[in-house]
Design a protein around this motif. Structure first.
Motif, PDB file in Angstrom:
ATOM      1  N   TYR A 101    -115.551   7.817 -16.858  1.00 18.52           N
ATOM      2  CA  TYR A 101    -115.361   6.575 -17.596  1.00 18.52           C
ATOM      3  C   TYR A 101    -114.103   6.628 -18.455  1.00 18.52           C
ATOM      4  O   TYR A 101    -113.440   5.613 -18.657  1.00 18.52           O
ATOM      5  N   VAL A 123    -110.811   5.180 -17.013  1.00 17.54           N
ATOM      6  CA  VAL A 123    -110.736   3.816 -16.490  1.00 17.54           C
ATOM      7  C   VAL A 123    -109.672   3.044 -17.265  1.00 17.54           C
ATOM      8  O   VAL A 123    -109.669   3.035 -18.493  1.00 17.54           O
ATOM      9  N   ILE A 160    -118.562   1.716 -19.957  1.00 20.90           N
ATOM     10  CA  ILE A 160    -117.187   2.067 -19.597  1.00 20.90           C
ATOM     11  C   ILE A 160    -116.232   1.595 -20.687  1.00 20.90           C
ATOM     12  O   ILE A 160    -115.321   2.333 -21.103  1.00 20.90           O
ATOM     13  N   SER A 209    -113.854   4.341 -22.315  1.00 15.92           N
ATOM     14  CA  SER A 209    -112.508   4.391 -21.748  1.00 15.92           C
ATOM     15  C   SER A 209    -111.484   4.660 -22.849  1.00 15.92           C
ATOM     16  O   SER A 209    -111.263   3.829 -23.730  1.00 15.92           O
TER      17      SER A 209
END
Length: 249
Positions: free
Chosen positions: A104, A107, A182, A186
């Protein structure tokens, strides 16, 4: 029999970042110097500004550059020294180490925004059509908590998760929750948000939430869908404003 080696396919922003790193290490851009503007870099690489933006955020996370909104992007060193989320965001933990899904953390912000623009308008429409009175009250309560909050990120997450829960579809609810996991983990998204999302942006998000909430409470699926689409598109524009210029009004 000799086997082929696995092929490593880099993301576009990674290819751009690596080329900039090469120039930094070779002294083309020395410590203290300013990188070319995003538009100029996009023209040189023949890519979108979004890809350049992802590359610059990756370079900051890795410690090569310092992003100064309103001034530009400046080289700070020629060797990597990856910054922790604690340093970048003032958090008490490094989410890259603590998250249950380490991938994650890598991302990209605009990768996630693209998926949110696909999923969340439909989730809002489903919540308008399928949400129970209690679920719709939870959405309204979360929207109210965000207004003037000193923890808008937390209440923003609560708001969007409440919409996911009200869709009446467990797969959609899990999809929305996964997107926000996420979002929170992130490193690149959080770094970009820290630079460009201040109190004025949260006030605009509150206004956009009111339009979404009103449509959901009224059971108007199409208006809820359009209001959420506007919200996600405006969020993307806020996060896409030029580092070298003023923040969007």
């Amino acid at each position: 029999m000799e086997l082929f080696r696995p092929v490593n396919v880099n993301r576009l922003y990674r290819v751009i970042a690596d080329q900039i790193i090469d120039k930094i290490r070779r002294g083309v851009y020395v410590s203290g110097s300013r990188l070319p503007a995003e538009r100029e870099l996009a023209e040189q690489f023949a890519v979108s500004r979004t890809s350049v933006r992802e590359a610059l955020i990756a370079l900051e996370v890795e410690g090569y550059v310092d992003v100064r909104v309103g001034s530009g992007v400046f080289v700070v060193r020629d060797t990597p020294i990856t910054k922790s989320v604690d340093t970048l965001l003032g958090k008490g933990v490094d989410i890259r180490a603590s998250g249950s899904h380490p991938s994650y953390a890598d991302v990209g912000a605009f990768e996630l925004l693209y998926v949110q623009m696909l999923v969340e308008p439909e989730a809002a429409a489903m919540a308008a059509s399928n949400g129970t009175p209690a679920q719709k009250r939870a959405i309204a309560d979360a929207a109210h908590l965000m207004e003037g909050s000193d923890r808008p990120r937390l209440h923003n997450r609560m708001y969007h998760l409440a919409i996911g829960e009200a869709t009446g579809n467990s797969a959609m609810a899990l999809t929305v929750r996964n997107m926000w996991d996420i979002h929170d983990e992130s490193v690149m998204f959080n770094t970009l948000e820290q630079h460009l999302v201040g109190r004025p942006a949260w006030i605009k998000a509150e206004d956009e939430h009111r339009a979404i909430t009103s449509a959901i409470l009224a059971g108007d699926a199409e208006t809820a869908r359009q209001a959420m689409r506007i919200h996600t598109e405006r969020t993307s524009r806020r996060l896409g404003s030029d580092f070298g210029g003023e923040l969007p009004a």
